[in-house]
Every structure is written in C-alpha cells, then in structure tokens.
Design an enzyme around this catalytic site. Structure first.
Site, mmCIF file in Angstrom:
data_model
loop_
_atom_site.group_PDB
_atom_site.id
_atom_site.type_symbol
_atom_site.label_atom_id
_atom_site.label_comp_id
_atom_site.label_asym_id
_atom_site.label_seq_id
_atom_site.Cartn_x
_atom_site.Cartn_y
_atom_site.Cartn_z
ATOM 1 N NE ARG A 243 -4.229 -0.832 0.029
ATOM 2 C CZ ARG A 243 -4.550 -1.745 -1.166
ATOM 3 N NH1 ARG A 243 -3.673 -1.478 -2.002
ATOM 4 N NH2 ARG A 243 -5.713 -2.494 -1.260
ATOM 5 C CD GLU A 272 -1.746 3.808 -5.868
ATOM 6 O OE1 GLU A 272 -2.692 3.438 -6.461
ATOM 7 O OE2 GLU A 272 -0.909 3.092 -5.185
ATOM 8 C CG HIS A 290 -2.197 -0.178 -7.442
ATOM 9 N ND1 HIS A 290 -2.548 0.575 -6.399
ATOM 10 C CD2 HIS A 290 -2.280 -1.378 -6.983
ATOM 11 C CE1 HIS A 290 -3.075 -0.207 -5.517
ATOM 12 N NE2 HIS A 290 -2.898 -1.586 -5.728
HETATM 13 P P1 NAD Z 1 -2.555 -10.749 4.114
HETATM 14 O O1 NAD Z 1 -3.496 -10.441 5.167
HETATM 15 O O2 NAD Z 1 -2.763 -12.334 3.593
HETATM 16 O O3 NAD Z 1 -1.171 -10.718 4.873
HETATM 17 C C1 NAD Z 1 -0.815 -9.604 5.521
HETATM 18 C C2 NAD Z 1 0.179 -10.033 6.704
HETATM 19 O O4 NAD Z 1 0.757 -8.795 7.104
HETATM 20 C C3 NAD Z 1 -0.728 -10.633 7.853
HETATM 21 O O5 NAD Z 1 -0.002 -12.004 7.813
HETATM 22 C C4 NAD Z 1 -0.334 -9.629 9.064
HETATM 23 O O6 NAD Z 1 -0.217 -10.511 10.149
HETATM 24 C C5 NAD Z 1 0.859 -9.111 8.713
HETATM 25 N N1 NAD Z 1 1.332 -7.920 9.324
HETATM 26 C C6 NAD Z 1 0.416 -6.861 9.708
HETATM 27 N N2 NAD Z 1 1.200 -6.065 10.418
HETATM 28 C C7 NAD Z 1 2.326 -6.248 10.179
HETATM 29 C C8 NAD Z 1 3.679 -5.600 10.599
HETATM 30 N N3 NAD Z 1 3.476 -4.363 11.361
HETATM 31 N N4 NAD Z 1 4.771 -6.541 10.587
HETATM 32 C C9 NAD Z 1 4.856 -7.524 9.918
HETATM 33 N N5 NAD Z 1 3.758 -8.135 9.342
HETATM 34 C C10 NAD Z 1 2.493 -7.566 9.668
HETATM 35 O O7 NAD Z 1 -2.549 -9.893 2.791
HETATM 36 P P2 NAD Z 1 -1.966 -9.896 1.332
HETATM 37 O O8 NAD Z 1 -3.141 -10.702 0.658
HETATM 38 O O9 NAD Z 1 -0.526 -10.847 1.302
HETATM 39 O O10 NAD Z 1 -1.612 -8.352 0.834
HETATM 40 C C11 NAD Z 1 -0.763 -7.830 1.615
HETATM 41 C C12 NAD Z 1 -0.860 -6.285 0.944
HETATM 42 O O11 NAD Z 1 -0.662 -6.321 -0.485
HETATM 43 C C13 NAD Z 1 -1.992 -5.476 1.398
HETATM 44 O O12 NAD Z 1 -1.780 -4.323 1.742
HETATM 45 C C14 NAD Z 1 -2.870 -5.612 0.182
HETATM 46 O O13 NAD Z 1 -3.612 -4.306 0.084
HETATM 47 C C15 NAD Z 1 -1.687 -5.496 -0.790
HETATM 48 N N6 NAD Z 1 -1.955 -5.728 -2.311
HETATM 49 C C16 NAD Z 1 -1.545 -5.139 -3.383
HETATM 50 C C17 NAD Z 1 -1.842 -5.278 -4.630
HETATM 51 C C18 NAD Z 1 -1.174 -4.614 -5.828
HETATM 52 O O14 NAD Z 1 -1.783 -4.638 -6.817
HETATM 53 N N7 NAD Z 1 -0.095 -4.251 -5.728
HETATM 54 C C19 NAD Z 1 -2.670 -6.567 -5.115
HETATM 55 C C20 NAD Z 1 -3.177 -7.130 -3.939
HETATM 56 C C21 NAD Z 1 -2.802 -6.659 -2.593
#
Ligand code: NAD
Length: 318
Positions: A243, A272, A290
């Site tokens: 994000r 963005e 993105h």
């Molecule tokens: P997820 O919920 O499966 O995993 C996120 C992990 O981060 C969780 O396991 C959580 O425990 C951990 N976490 C929370 N706070 C933390 C911290 N301070 N330190 C370390 N770990 C921490 O989510 P995901 O599906 O893996 O998505 C991750 C990110 O990717 C999200 O921000 C999502 O919005 C983003 N995303 C981006 C795109 C893109 O187009 N670039 C697409 C999909 C998702």
C-alpha cells in the site's frame, strides 16, 4: 432460480461455473443511478471497483442476500452496514497473490541489473553512447544466494517466498501473527518441495537482508522510516507492492540519494493517481502503476473464487 447481476462484468470461467450451478447471471452494466431499482429483481450483486453499493442501495433492495467484490479493496461497498442488515459480503483476496509475487520479482530482477534505468536511457542514447551505458550498468548483481527479507508473511509474502526459494535466495520473514508457514514449491517433472519457514523478529529481518519487500496491510503511518532504513544493510534494495506509504517516501528518496538504499521498486504510492515527481524521476526506482494483481490469470481466478463462494453461500441458505 437465483439471479445475479455482475454489474462490472465477471470472467467467462466464473460465469460458467455459476450457470452450471443453476444461477442466472446477467452481465449488463446498470448505471449507478438506476441500480436501486434494477437490483430489486436480483438475489446478489457482483462488482469490481466501479460500481458502488452504498447504504441507500442496501436499504432499497432487501432481497439482495450477497454482495461480491471481485478483487480485494472494498471501499466502494458499505460493508459494515450490509453485514448489520444480514447481507453477506465477500471478496477474493487469494486470487491475485501469485501475480503480485511475480511482479515483486520482475522488479527485483530489474533493479539488480538496472533495467529500470537502462529502459529509460537506451531509447535516448543507446545508439550514440552504447559503451557508456554498458559501463554504467556493468556492476549488476545476481539474486541467487542473496537474502530476501519479507515483512508481512501472509498470502503475498508467502507467494513471494515461493519464488525466492525457487530462484535460490535465502528467505527471512517477519509477521506478528504468523509464526511459521510451509511453502510448497511445485517443480515440473519433480516432486513438490516443501520448505518450512519460521518467522523471526522485525529488526533481524531489517539487519540481515539484501533485499526487503513489504506485504503488510496499509496502516496509519509508514512502517519503514529513516530509523528502520538505517538499521538495514548498506546498499539494500526495497520493494513496496503493498500500500502507498508503507515505506516513507521522503525518507526513501533521501536514502537513495545517500546511497544507503541502492534501489527501490514501487507499485503503490501515497498520492495515487498522482505520485510524487521525485519518485517518478528517480533513476534508481523501478516503477509500475499499481498493477500487482493485473494479470489475466488473476482475473480468471477472481471469477472462479467468487463463483465458489457464491455457490457455497446459497447452498448454506437452502
Ligand atoms: P494478508 O492479510 O494475507 O497478509 C498481510 C500480513 O501482514 C498478515 O499476515 C499480517 O499478520 C501481517 N502484518 C500486519 N502488520 C504487520 C507488521 N507490522 N509487520 C509484519 N507483518 C505484519 O494480505 P495479502 O493478501 O498478502 O496482501 C498484502 C498487501 O498487499 C495488502 O496491503 C494488500 O492491500 C496489498 N495488495 C497489493 C496489490 C497490488 O496490486 N500491488 C494487490 C493485492 C494486494
């Protein structure tokens, strides 16, 4: 027969799976202002990011039992209100993890060989200064044998680990809620290899990684600021496809300027859709707009995942 309006479309595979299960799926796009009226004839509505499903719509259409979002973010749906009215709200968080993981590696491979800069300069001086550019990009590095630090070891963090292990990298991961994960690596022509990774503390990942990629949910304030960057190895490479603002953008530009961070890759930005020009113009940043989830395969899985969840939900209602 249950009727579903897929107002922002649905993949062919998803539509077919729903129809095979006995649902009627309409993919015509109803304009936002006509939605409250149109939805009175449906049992479920599916949206991407374009259509909004607000409180008024939920109130106007008590027949709607389910709202589905193809993708992750649900800013366009009044989720809490819908749930308070007993409406099921689903999304498809798992469908795009592998695509985001591959984009992380597209950036890592690019940065390690300066492709982000080479692709900018070859069209400009590739014919007049070939040798100069060749020299400029002559100190590339291999990823193999390097250590990838993964902050946030959920779906995308683990998808990135899978590729890292396949590439021959070492993986260090940190996550306050996940103590370990088993990564299954499917190798064509061989047995699946399973690798258990125990997460470690945040500081150790910062201190011991050659490259660091963040996969945490967006928070109020950046997770990686000057203080955290200073703990990292000199000439570290950073990736943010999570994000905008998870890495402090001002501190990142400073660290690139000083050489503490060798290069960075960004798919997401604080501002963005108008990212800071200091990021866009920086030759040491590999940039994408993105597109982490934007693959044909992810789109197809989104449709399939939606279909499976809808079928399960309505089966449970009977
Ligand atoms: P997820 O919920 O499966 O995993 C996120 C992990 O981060 C969780 O396991 C959580 O425990 C951990 N976490 C929370 N706070 C933390 C911290 N301070 N330190 C370390 N770990 C921490 O989510 P995901 O599906 O893996 O998505 C991750 C990110 O990717 C999200 O921000 C999502 O919005 C983003 N995303 C981006 C795109 C893109 O187009 N670039 C697409 C999909 C998702």
């Amino acid at each position: 027969m249950k009727r579903i309006l897929a107002n922002d479309g649905i993949t062919k595979g998803g539509q077919e799976a729903l129809e095979a299960a006995g649902f009627e799926v309409i993919t015509e796009n109803v304009p936002q202002e006509e939605l409250n009226e149109a939805l009175k004839n449906y049992d479920a509505v599916l949206v991407r990011s374009a259509t909004m499903v607000r409180k008024e719509t939920i109130d106007a259409c008590p027949n709607i039992r389910l709202i589905g979002r193809g993708g992750v973010g649900m800013d366009n749906i009044d989720v809490d209100y819908a749930k308070s009215k007993g409406v099921e709200v689903i999304n498809t968080p798992a469908a795009s993890s592998a695509s985001v993981g591959e984009l992380v590696f597209a950036h890592l491979f690019s940065m390690a060989r300066f492709l982000q800069d080479s692709n900018r300069n070859m069209p400009l001086t590739g014919d007049s200064d070939f040798k100069g550019l060749k020299k400029k990009y002559s100190a590339g590095t291999e990823l193999r044998g390097k250590t990838l630090g993964i902050i946030g070891f959920g779906r995308i963090g683990q998808a990135s680990a899978k590729i890292a292990l396949g590439v021959g990298m070492k993986v260090l991961a940190t996550d306050p809620y996940i103590s370990d994960a088993t990564i299954d690596i499917e190798i064509e022509g061989a047995d699946t290899v399973s690798v258990k990774i125990n997460t470690i503390d945040f500081d150790s990942v910062l201190k011991n990684s050659d490259f660091i990629t963040v996969h945490v949910p967006g928070g109020e304030s950046p997770l990686l600021n000057k203080k955290e960057i200073e703990m990292m190895k000199d000439r570290v490479g950073l990736v943010n496809a999570a994000r905008g603002g998870v890495i402090n953008e001002v501190d990142l530009v400073d660290a690139l300027q000083s050489g503490k961070v060798a290069y960075a890759a960004l798919d997401v930005y604080e501002n963005e859709p108008t990212p800071a020009v200091q990021l866009l113009m920086n030759e040491n940043i590999s940039l994408t707009p993105h597109i982490g989830a934007a693959t044909l395969e992810a789109q197809d899985r989104i449709g399939q995942e939606l279909a499976e969840k809808i079928i399960t939900f309505f089966e449970g209602q009977n």
